[in-house]
Design an enzyme around this catalytic site. Structure first.
Site, short mmCIF file in Angstrom:
data_model
loop_
_atom_site.label_atom_id
_atom_site.label_comp_id
_atom_site.label_asym_id
_atom_site.label_seq_id
_atom_site.Cartn_x
_atom_site.Cartn_y
_atom_site.Cartn_z
N TYR B 113 45.25 57.93 13.82
CA TYR B 113 45.16 59.52 13.17
C TYR B 113 46.32 60.72 13.44
O TYR B 113 46.17 61.30 12.34
CB TYR B 113 43.76 59.65 13.53
CG TYR B 113 42.22 59.35 12.35
CD1 TYR B 113 42.63 59.13 11.62
CD2 TYR B 113 41.93 58.26 14.40
CE1 TYR B 113 41.68 59.05 10.53
CE2 TYR B 113 40.77 57.98 13.15
CZ TYR B 113 40.72 57.82 12.04
OH TYR B 113 39.43 57.14 11.35
N GLU B 211 32.69 36.71 32.79
CA GLU B 211 33.52 37.04 31.74
C GLU B 211 32.94 37.88 30.65
O GLU B 211 33.32 38.75 30.45
CB GLU B 211 33.70 35.73 30.54
CG GLU B 211 33.62 35.68 29.30
CD GLU B 211 34.54 34.68 28.51
OE1 GLU B 211 34.52 33.86 29.31
OE2 GLU B 211 34.65 34.65 27.42
#
Lengths: 699, 383
Positions: B113, B211
């Site tokens: 941005y 995981e």
């Protein structure tokens, strides 16, 4: 480009029809002997019985049965062929007499599928006794026996058109001809007697009617409803025939338009069956040079013809015969031919027989004779080709090339090539206001039709694409579109690239007559296909027409144009002709290539510069934020580098790696090239001319 | 830092730069100075960026990590295909300089941005999506040889930690055994300036990395870390740099062994590979992130038979999976390992994938109570 495809299909199917009818005839006689072999009992017929039915076939009978050979295979084509034959004859007559031609073509629907076609010219008129023969007898004319560049060749066309009319409607051919304002006009109503190939005069008790000049005659014309545009001299033929009127490809309108391209000295007035009037005014005020009649060249003569000439000749010596009856034969040349054939130069030609003729023929082929004079041919000229193309075909680049005359089979001929390259399509150049106006004035029933008829060179496929893009229904009437829909159509026209997939369009001409059918059988098309256009900046897949918004015009002018059939639709493939066409195509192709390459280069260069300049400001302000360098100074320095970089990249290097100076920024393409701004082209859009009554009503 | 933007210093309070920031700033200034020099000499400005592709990484068998090669891509301003990328590179550099000047850090999205605007005189944007700026930021990292943290950038937070350890994060002591069900969110930047590890405050004996979040929840709820005295982490799929860097520090500074419990599919294998020897894309950071001693605990392709799983929990492999599996088998760091080759072959032979969650079909806590303890005690893992 769907239209050209359609055309191809049509022309491909035509010969197939012809073959079929021929084949049907053949098996009958063949089956007879085999049948008799199998059954030896009784013969079906005897030689005597068969002899009873064996008789002469008149030319007119033959062509009445085989009218497809003359271009009357279907009602649509019949209409065009009729107009074409009459207009060609008129133009020939006017030019021969030295009159600037003005032609009126009126097509009027009568009942059902019948149309009344009237063609009038301001030509020299026809003598009274010749009128019935010219219009009522096949193979009667002045053009067959001479070698001179003219549109007509055989003397079949107009009488065949009349015959077709009589056969399909039973109405006679009406002819009115006037040779001077002081002399009476002759009015005939004729039918052709197909059995005898003789005209049958219906009016004036088989003698025709003479209409006196002046007011009396005008009153007579008025009273009897004879169609005639008042002229001091001229001829009008009116034929009623079964036909079908179409617009677009292969139509009368297209033929007249293409005729106007190749004949800028002609004024044409055309009223179509829907009462629309079209006018093509002449852009050249002088007649083309008069073509000279030439004697045949020895190379162009066949053995049979030579024998016949010897037989028909008055008594004269062989030497004299060759000198007077042929072009390019001097007395030394005549002696050489006679010596070679072991014929005395002094021997009387009447006494020479077939064996002599054969020997003479063989010697001619072996003797070197200078090619025929080529000044007998009148090309259109590069200037007028450009003018004609520009007037009718929208585009931005035009090039023309007239080849020097050449010879095939002893007949001189000359090839001319014109090329028009249209950058952006007419649909993309139109303004919204103009589109609204066009939508108001159109009389077409669907938007698709409107697009095809209004914008030149727009095919059905492209129109479909536009309609789809604008999210309109297929059957919507253009006049009744909502403002929103109109805007959508406008947006679609701006957005859709209609040139995508567009193919080269080839306009073929023979002695200034446009050829509209049998495209694929024509030497012109085949040579265009055989030329590699990729080198000239067009894309082309193998064995296909090159792609792109290109129109090509090829004109062959010759004392004898070798057509593949009597309907004069395609030019035969003589290697000499193909070679000349190819050279002509290459000449305009090179110019197109130069133009396209230059255009591409200029665009690339400016694109590149633009991209760099766009980013330079960002780069320079980012850099100055990091290290406090002066932004403006840095930017200017970078711009300088950018300019140098882009020119350097475009600079050509010679074989030693040194830059070559580009000689002159201007593109020098020679004289016969025309470059215009396509957005202001008036030929791009067909506007419907408002009828005068409507204008009056408005007032 | 001889030259400084006068406006910025006048308006913003001057921030004292740390020695590390000074080094980064010098590198940034160098890039800008080169542009100025090139422009003055009327030359074509360019930057050289080490290429981040498979062809430019090699596996160091000695260090057991993936290292970046010396191939560089030259990015020129005056090249049609590179002009925009060059402009973006300089733009990101200037953005980083601004961050350094103000002593602030921002996210990748924040950077996007900061720099996103319409280029003057056109309808073109400097960046259209964050992905575009993210890749350029990685380019700038390798170009400068500076880490993302050094450029004052951080990524989205991902991954959690729980266990018998107390961490000092930005001056706050955080007892990770008292994190409840949510766990301690692993920040993007875990450098010593932010997170301080103390050996004395760590009682855990090993790290168990799983995981994803769901599996981690199971372990946390079952208080696995308490029972087995360990640290429990997850990376929400492919672990981010912050997680990998923390694992690296836990392993090297606290000498904790790392065990991974991942899915039995090509992606699980690759996650392990990234933890163990680094990723191809960020090969330049392998040195400080890879944990070559990390062990692959499960799931294994033999588990379908070994744990007697039902057919209901298997997932079919697709062509993409098979292709990826073969690719992984060919990576040099797997190519010479027999057990790994047979593991991958076995999976291809099975022609199905197994997720860690599939063990739930045995029992909800099968994975925490049976599967992992068994593997650990049997020292049954792949290396």
């Amino acid at each position: 480009m769907a239209t050209t495809k359609r055309k191809k299909k049509r022309s491909a199917s035509e010969p197939a029809v012809g073959k079929k009818t021929k084949k049907k005839k053949r098996p009958a006689p063949r089956s007879k002997p085999s049948a008799s072999d199998a059954t030896p009992v009784k013969r079906r017929s005897t030689a005597q019985a068969m002899a009873a039915s064996q008789r002469d076939i008149s030319v007119s009978e033959f062509f009445a049965k085989n009218r497809h050979l003359l271009g009357f295979d279907n009602p649509r084509k019949a209409l065009l062929t009729t107009v074409k034959e009459a207009v060609d004859n008129s133009l020939d007559a006017c030019e021969e007499a030295g009159i600037l031609p003005e032609i009126w073509v009126h097509i009027e629907p009568t009942t059902g599928d019948r149309f009344k076609v009237g063609i009038q010219d301001n030509g020299p008129g026809i003598l009274k006794k010749q009128i019935p023969l010219i219009f009522g007898k096949l193979l009667y004319g002045s053009k067959f026996h001479r070698l001179r560049q003219s549109r007509g060749q055989q003397g079949i066309g107009i009488s065949a058109a009349g015959m077709y009319g009589v056969q399909t409607t039973g109405k006679p051919v009406k002819i009115i001809s006037k040779i001077s304002s002081r002399k009476p006009a002759h009015y005939y109503e004729i039918q052709i007697d197909t059995k005898k190939n003789q005209p049958k005069i219906l009016n004036g008790r088989g003698d025709g009617v003479d209409i006196p000049p002046g007011d009396k005659g005008a009153a007579y014309i008025e009273k009897h409803g004879i169609e005639w545009v008042e002229q001091p001299h001229g001829t009008r033929v009116t034929i009623e025939l079964q036909a079908k009127f179409i617009r677009g490809r292969g139509s009368v309108g297209e033929y007249l338009e293409q005729t106007a391209i190749a004949n800028p000295h002609v004024s044409l007035h055309y009223i179509d069956p829907d009462d629309y009037e079209y006018a093509y005014d002449r852009s050249a005020k002088s007649l083309p040079a008069e073509p000279k009649e030439i004697k045949p060249h020895p190379y162009g003569i066949e053995l049979g013809r030579l024998a016949q000439m010897l037989e028909e000749s008055e008594a004269m010596s062989a030497s004299e015969f060759f000198r007077t009856k042929f072009s390019r034969v001097t007395s030394t040349m005549a002696k050489r031919i006679c010596d070679g054939a072991k014929v005395s130069t002094r021997s009387n030609v009447r006494k020479l027989d077939r064996t002599h003729a054969d020997r003479l023929y063989q010697t001619i082929q072996q003797t070197k004779i200078s090619p025929p004079a080529t000044d007998c041919i009148c090309p259109i000229g590069e200037d007028l080709v450009l003018k004609g193309l520009h007037q009718v075909v929208p585009g931005e680049f035009y090039a023309a090339a007239t080849r020097p005359p050449s010879v095939y089979r002893g007949n001189p001929f000359q090839i001319e090539v014109g090329l028009a390259y249209g950058g952006s399509a007419p649909t993309q150049n139109v303004t919204e206001d103009l589109l609204l106006e066009l939508l108001e004035e159109t009389d077409t029933r669907t938007v698709r039709q409107f697009l095809i008829h209004t914008f030149n060179g727009l095919g059905g496929e492209a129109a479909d694409k536009l309609v789809k893009e604008a999210a309109l229904k297929t059957r919507q009437t253009p006049g009744k579109l909502q403002p929103k829909e109109r805007h959508r159509l406008y947006e679609a026209m701006k957005k859709v690239n209609v040139a995508e997939g567009q193919q080269m369009e080839v306009l073929r001409y023979a002695n200034r007559v446009p050829l509209q059918f049998q495209q694929s059988a024509c030497a012109v098309t085949q040579t265009v296909l055989g030329t590699n256009w990729r080198g000239y900046g067009l894309s082309q897949s193998r064995g296909a027409m090159p792609k792109g918004p290109v129109s090509l015009m090829v004109h062959i002018a010759s004392v004898w144009v070798p057509f593949t059939s009597e309907s004069k639709e395609a030019i035969a493939n003589y290697p000499e002709i193909q070679k000349e066409i190819r050279l002509g195509l290459q000449a305009v192709g090179r110019k197109l290539g130069m133009y396209l390459r230059r255009r591409l280069k200029v665009r690339q260069q400016s694109d590149r510069r633009e991209i760099f300049l766009r980013y330079l400001k960002e780069v320079s302000s980012a850099v100055s934020e990091i290290n406090g360098a002066k932004q403006k100074e840095l930017y200017e320095q970078l711009v300088k580098v950018a300019k140098r970089q882009t020119t350097e990249a475009d600079m050509k290097l010679d074989d030693r790696g040194r830059p070559i100076e580009d000689k002159g920024e201007e593109l020098n393409l020679g004289d016969n090239v025309l470059i215009v701004d396509p957005s202001t082209h008036k030929a791009a859009i067909n506007r419907v001319a408002l009828e005068p009554e409507e204008l009056e009503d408005d007032q | 830092m001889a030259k400084k933007r006068p406006v910025a210093t006048a308006r913003k309070p001057k921030v004292k730069l740390s020695p590390r920031d000074k080094k980064t700033m010098a590198r940034l200034t160098d890039v800008a100075d080169r542009v100025v020099r090139a422009a003055k000499a009327r030359r074509d400005p360019h930057v050289d960026i080490p290429s981040r592709t498979l062809s430019n990484v090699h596996y160091s068998a000695r260090k057991k990590i993936i290292e970046m090669g010396n191939n560089k891509n030259r990015r020129k301003l005056f090249d049609l295909s590179q002009a925009k990328a060059y402009m973006r590179t300089v733009l990101v550099s200037s953005g980083c300089k601004r961050l350094l000047d103000q002593g602030k850090t921002t996210s990748l999205r924040g950077m996007y941005y900061m720099l996103k605007h319409t280029i003057e005189g056109s309808r073109e944007n400097t960046f259209d999506t964050q992905n575009e700026s993210d890749t350029i930021i990685e380019d700038v990292e390798v170009m400068l040889g500076s880490l993302r943290e050094e450029l004052h950038l951080y990524a989205q937070k991902k991954g959690d930690l729980v266990g018998n350890i107390t961490i000092n994060d930005s001056g706050f002591d955080i007892d990770c055994s008292r994190m409840g069900s949510g766990g301690y969110g692993i920040p993007s930047i875990v450098e010593p300036e932010v997170i301080k590890l103390d050996r004395k405050k760590c009682h855990a004996k090993f790290v168990l990395h799983v995981e994803k979040d769901t599996v981690w929840q199971r372990f946390n709820e079952d208080r696995f870390w308490e029972k087995h005295n360990c640290i429990l982490t997850h990376g929400g799929g492919q672990p981010t740099r912050g997680i990998r860097r923390l694992l690296h520090r836990l392993h090297n500074e606290l000498k904790l062994p790392i065990y991974c419990v991942l899915d039995n599919d090509p992606w699980g294998y690759y996650i392990y590979s990234v933890i163990k020897q680094g990723s191809i894309n960020l090969a330049f950071e392998s040195q400080r992130m890879a944990v070559p001693e990390a062990k692959f605990l499960g799931l294994r392709s033999i588990d379908y038979d070994r744990c007697e799983l039902s057919d209901d929990v298997i997932l079919a492999m697709n062509d993409n999976d098979r292709k990826r599996a073969k690719q992984i088998a060919n990576y040099p760091w797997f190519a010479k390992k027999r057990p790994w080759q047979s593991e991958i072959q076995r999976m291809l032979k099975n022609d199905f994938k197994l997720e860690v969650e599939s063990l739930i079909s045995k029992d909800i806590s099968y994975v925490t109570e049976v599967y992992v303890p068994e593997r650990l005690s049997a020292r049954d893992w792949l290396d």
